[in-house]
Every structure is written in structure tokens, then in C-alpha cells.
Design a protein around this motif. Structure first.
Motif, PDB file in Angstrom:
ATOM      1  N   VAL A 258       0.839  -1.204   0.000  1.00 46.36           N
ATOM      2  CA  VAL A 258       0.000   0.000   0.000  1.00 46.36           C
ATOM      3  C   VAL A 258       0.872   1.252   0.000  1.00 46.36           C
ATOM      4  CG1 VAL A 258      -1.631   1.339   1.407  1.00 46.36           C
ATOM      5  CG2 VAL A 258      -2.021  -1.107   1.030  1.00 46.36           C
ATOM      6  N   LEU A 259       1.933   1.248   0.784  1.00 45.76           N
ATOM      7  CA  LEU A 259       2.861   2.379   0.796  1.00 45.76           C
ATOM      8  C   LEU A 259       3.503   2.578  -0.583  1.00 45.76           C
ATOM      9  CD1 LEU A 259       4.328   4.568   2.447  1.00 45.76           C
ATOM     10  CD2 LEU A 259       6.048   2.838   2.987  1.00 45.76           C
ATOM     11  N   ALA A 260       3.883   1.496  -1.229  1.00 44.59           N
ATOM     12  CA  ALA A 260       4.468   1.595  -2.572  1.00 44.59           C
ATOM     13  C   ALA A 260       3.445   2.127  -3.575  1.00 44.59           C
ATOM     14  CB  ALA A 260       4.990   0.226  -3.016  1.00 44.59           C
ATOM     15  N   LEU A 261       2.192   1.721  -3.440  1.00 47.23           N
ATOM     16  CA  LEU A 261       1.156   2.217  -4.347  1.00 47.23           C
ATOM     17  C   LEU A 261       0.888   3.705  -4.134  1.00 47.23           C
ATOM     18  CD1 LEU A 261      -1.297  -0.817  -4.252  1.00 47.23           C
ATOM     19  CD2 LEU A 261       0.117  -0.081  -6.183  1.00 47.23           C
ATOM     20  N   VAL A 262       0.954   4.145  -2.894  1.00 46.05           N
ATOM     21  CA  VAL A 262       0.810   5.578  -2.612  1.00 46.05           C
ATOM     22  C   VAL A 262       1.967   6.347  -3.251  1.00 46.05           C
ATOM     23  CG1 VAL A 262       0.890   7.308  -0.761  1.00 46.05           C
ATOM     24  CG2 VAL A 262      -0.580   5.299  -0.533  1.00 46.05           C
ATOM     25  N   CYS A 263       3.176   5.826  -3.122  1.00 48.61           N
ATOM     26  CA  CYS A 263       4.329   6.475  -3.751  1.00 48.61           C
ATOM     27  C   CYS A 263       4.203   6.473  -5.265  1.00 48.61           C
ATOM     28  CB  CYS A 263       5.623   5.792  -3.318  1.00 48.61           C
ATOM     29  SG  CYS A 263       6.026   6.063  -1.592  1.00 48.61           S
ATOM     30  N   TYR A 264       3.640   5.406  -5.837  1.00 51.49           N
ATOM     31  CA  TYR A 264       3.398   5.342  -7.281  1.00 51.49           C
ATOM     32  C   TYR A 264       2.493   6.497  -7.693  1.00 51.49           C
ATOM     33  CZ  TYR A 264       2.278   3.168 -11.800  1.00 51.49           C
ATOM     34  OH  TYR A 264       2.137   2.899 -13.133  1.00 51.49           O
ATOM     35  N   CYS A 265       1.437   6.711  -6.925  1.00 47.10           N
ATOM     36  CA  CYS A 265       0.523   7.827  -7.229  1.00 47.10           C
ATOM     37  C   CYS A 265       1.229   9.170  -7.088  1.00 47.10           C
ATOM     38  CB  CYS A 265      -0.690   7.780  -6.310  1.00 47.10           C
ATOM     39  SG  CYS A 265      -1.786   6.397  -6.653  1.00 47.10           S
ATOM     40  N   LEU A 266       2.073   9.291  -6.070  1.00 47.58           N
ATOM     41  CA  LEU A 266       2.805  10.546  -5.880  1.00 47.58           C
ATOM     42  C   LEU A 266       3.798  10.810  -7.008  1.00 47.58           C
ATOM     43  CD1 LEU A 266       3.468  10.443  -2.033  1.00 47.58           C
ATOM     44  CD2 LEU A 266       1.834  11.882  -3.271  1.00 47.58           C
ATOM     45  N   LEU A 267       4.246   9.780  -7.680  1.00 49.18           N
ATOM     46  CA  LEU A 267       5.131   9.946  -8.836  1.00 49.18           C
ATOM     47  C   LEU A 267       4.346  10.212 -10.121  1.00 49.18           C
ATOM     48  CD1 LEU A 267       7.714   7.078  -8.285  1.00 49.18           C
ATOM     49  CD2 LEU A 267       8.165   9.518  -8.178  1.00 49.18           C
ATOM     50  N   ALA A 268       3.262   9.482 -10.308  1.00 47.59           N
ATOM     51  CA  ALA A 268       2.549   9.531 -11.586  1.00 47.59           C
ATOM     52  C   ALA A 268       1.618  10.732 -11.719  1.00 47.59           C
ATOM     53  CB  ALA A 268       1.761   8.242 -11.776  1.00 47.59           C
ATOM     54  N   VAL A 269       0.900  11.069 -10.662  1.00 49.45           N
ATOM     55  CA  VAL A 269      -0.099  12.142 -10.759  1.00 49.45           C
ATOM     56  C   VAL A 269       0.525  13.486 -11.120  1.00 49.45           C
ATOM     57  CG1 VAL A 269      -1.803  13.458  -9.429  1.00 49.45           C
ATOM     58  CG2 VAL A 269      -1.815  10.966  -9.350  1.00 49.45           C
ATOM     59  N   PRO A 270       1.612  13.916 -10.494  1.00 45.59           N
ATOM     60  CA  PRO A 270       2.204  15.200 -10.906  1.00 45.59           C
ATOM     61  C   PRO A 270       2.698  15.199 -12.354  1.00 45.59           C
ATOM     62  CG  PRO A 270       3.042  14.570  -8.765  1.00 45.59           C
ATOM     63  CD  PRO A 270       2.270  13.414  -9.292  1.00 45.59           C
ATOM     64  N   GLU A 271       3.182  14.054 -12.831  1.00 46.12           N
ATOM     65  CA  GLU A 271       3.626  13.976 -14.229  1.00 46.12           C
ATOM     66  C   GLU A 271       2.460  14.151 -15.194  1.00 46.12           C
ATOM     67  OE1 GLU A 271       6.546  13.792 -15.713  1.00 46.12           O
ATOM     68  OE2 GLU A 271       7.770  13.637 -13.922  1.00 46.12           O
ATOM     69  N   VAL A 272       1.284  13.663 -14.799  1.00 46.58           N
ATOM     70  CA  VAL A 272       0.105  13.791 -15.658  1.00 46.58           C
ATOM     71  C   VAL A 272      -0.475  15.206 -15.568  1.00 46.58           C
ATOM     72  CG1 VAL A 272      -2.277  12.982 -15.980  1.00 46.58           C
ATOM     73  CG2 VAL A 272      -0.440  11.340 -15.572  1.00 46.58           C
ATOM     74  N   LEU A 273      -0.545  15.740 -14.352  1.00 43.01           N
ATOM     75  CA  LEU A 273      -1.156  17.057 -14.169  1.00 43.01           C
ATOM     76  C   LEU A 273      -0.301  18.196 -14.724  1.00 43.01           C
ATOM     77  CD1 LEU A 273      -2.679  16.717 -10.594  1.00 43.01           C
ATOM     78  CD2 LEU A 273      -3.824  16.500 -12.803  1.00 43.01           C
ATOM     79  N   ARG A 274       0.990  18.135 -14.485  1.00 46.03           N
ATOM     80  CA  ARG A 274       1.904  19.182 -14.962  1.00 46.03           C
ATOM     81  C   ARG A 274       3.133  18.536 -15.587  1.00 46.03           C
ATOM     82  NH1 ARG A 274       2.986  23.884 -10.949  1.00 46.03           N
ATOM     83  NH2 ARG A 274       3.883  24.630 -12.879  1.00 46.03           N
ATOM     84  N   PRO A 275       2.984  18.060 -16.816  1.00 48.25           N
ATOM     85  CA  PRO A 275       4.122  17.383 -17.455  1.00 48.25           C
ATOM     86  C   PRO A 275       5.271  18.361 -17.718  1.00 48.25           C
ATOM     87  CG  PRO A 275       2.314  17.635 -18.996  1.00 48.25           C
ATOM     88  CD  PRO A 275       1.812  18.117 -17.672  1.00 48.25           C
ATOM     89  N   ARG A 276       6.469  17.871 -17.480  1.00 53.86           N
ATOM     90  CA  ARG A 276       7.666  18.658 -17.779  1.00 53.86           C
ATOM     91  C   ARG A 276       8.075  18.364 -19.207  1.00 53.86           C
ATOM     92  NH1 ARG A 276      11.316  16.184 -13.374  1.00 53.86           N
ATOM     93  NH2 ARG A 276       9.960  14.462 -13.890  1.00 53.86           N
ATOM     94  N   LEU A 277       8.207  19.414 -19.980  1.00 54.76           N
ATOM     95  CA  LEU A 277       8.604  19.230 -21.371  1.00 54.76           C
ATOM     96  C   LEU A 277      10.109  19.051 -21.448  1.00 54.76           C
ATOM     97  CD1 LEU A 277       6.321  21.922 -22.976  1.00 54.76           C
ATOM     98  CD2 LEU A 277       5.879  19.476 -22.736  1.00 54.76           C
ATOM     99  N   GLY A 278      10.550  18.251 -22.371  1.00 55.46           N
ATOM    100  CA  GLY A 278      11.985  18.017 -22.523  1.00 55.46           C
ATOM    101  C   GLY A 278      12.438  16.810 -21.733  1.00 55.46           C
ATOM    102  N   TYR A 279      13.603  16.340 -22.080  1.00 55.37           N
ATOM    103  CA  TYR A 279      14.166  15.140 -21.445  1.00 55.37           C
ATOM    104  C   TYR A 279      14.939  15.521 -20.196  1.00 55.37           C
ATOM    105  CZ  TYR A 279      17.175  11.161 -20.613  1.00 55.37           C
ATOM    106  OH  TYR A 279      17.830  10.124 -20.021  1.00 55.37           O
ATOM    107  N   ASP A 280      14.785  14.723 -19.181  1.00 54.80           N
ATOM    108  CA  ASP A 280      15.541  14.883 -17.945  1.00 54.80           C
ATOM    109  C   ASP A 280      15.969  13.493 -17.490  1.00 54.80           C
ATOM    110  OD1 ASP A 280      16.653  15.602 -15.544  1.00 54.80           O
ATOM    111  OD2 ASP A 280      14.829  16.463 -14.705  1.00 54.80           O
ATOM    112  N   VAL A 281      17.243  13.317 -17.240  1.00 53.42           N
ATOM    113  CA  VAL A 281      17.779  12.008 -16.877  1.00 53.42           C
ATOM    114  C   VAL A 281      17.157  11.490 -15.574  1.00 53.42           C
ATOM    115  CG1 VAL A 281      19.792  12.832 -15.592  1.00 53.42           C
ATOM    116  CG2 VAL A 281      19.895  10.659 -16.808  1.00 53.42           C
TER     117      VAL A 281
END
Length: 120
Positions: free
Chosen positions: A33-56
Motif C-alpha cells: 500500500v505504501l508503494a502504491l501511494v508512492c506510485y501515485c505521488l510519482l505519476a499524478v504530478p507527471e500527468v497534471l503538470r508534465p515537464r517538457l523536454g528530457y531529464d535524466v
């Protein structure tokens, strides 16, 4: 992943009594459950405010997403939870798509860097 492996190992040999098995299952579920919460914390900001351009640094995001998906699949198998297997498959395909996007960004970034250094 380790919790899933320990749960599977306890089915084959006597490692823990029933109380220990229940605690192991509980801790495994809590960590998932903790890992799934972290998954959401990683994925949701990328969807809501995507960063343009490549970042390593996006490779760290993609790796974490894939590991969470694989952990979901492992725990689903160990605990016998069919809906968790379906969730793990969905998360895995999302991680594969994100990996492809990051790989394409890396290739474009590398090829753009090579072209800019070419003599004119």
C-alpha cells in the motif's frame, strides 16, 4: 517483493507459526500500500503538470513505477488476490509506456547533442 517471496517460502516449508504468518502478510500488504501511494505521488504530478523536454532523473521515476507494478504482481500471486494481479498488469503497462517515452526522449536528446557538435 521480499514479503511476497517469504510468504511463498512459508507455503513450502515450516518457517513461521500462524501468528507470524499473519504478521508477515500484514506487513507485506502495508508495504505494498505504501508503494502504491508512492506510485501515485510519482505519476499524478507527471500527468497534471508534465515537464517538457528530457531529464535524466525521469529514469528514477520509471524504475520506481515498474518495481511497484512487479511488486503488485508478486504479492497478488503470493497472497492469491486476483484483483491485485489485474492492478499490477495495468500498472506494468503504464510503466512500460512511460519507459518508452523516456527512452525516446533520451535518444532524441542524445542525437540532438551529437548534431549540435557537428562542424558546419
Amino acid at each position: 517483493m521480499a514479503g511476497a517471496r517469504l510468504v511463498l517460502a512459508s507455503h513450502r516449508m515450516y518457517l513461521w507459526n500462524n501468528d507470524d504468518r499473519a504478521a508477515l502478510r500484514g506487513v507485506t500488504i502495508a508495504l505494498l500500500v505504501l508503494a502504491l501511494v508512492c506510485y501515485c505521488l510519482l505519476a499524478v504530478p507527471e500527468v497534471l503538470r508534465p515537464r517538457l523536454g528530457y531529464d535524466v532523473r525521469r529514469w528514477a521515476t520509471v524504475f520506481s513505477m515498474a518495481m511497484t507494478a512487479v511488486a503488485s504482481l508478486s504479492v497478488a500471486t503470493a497472497l492469491g488476490v486476483p484483483w491485485l494481479r489485474d492492478l499490477g498488469r495495468v500498472l506494468l503497462w503504464i510503466a512500460v509506456a512511460a519507459w518508452c517515452v523516456v527512452l525516446a526522449g533520451a535518444v532524441l536528446s542524445a542525437s540532438g547533442g551529437v548534431r549540435s557538435r557537428a562542424p558546419r
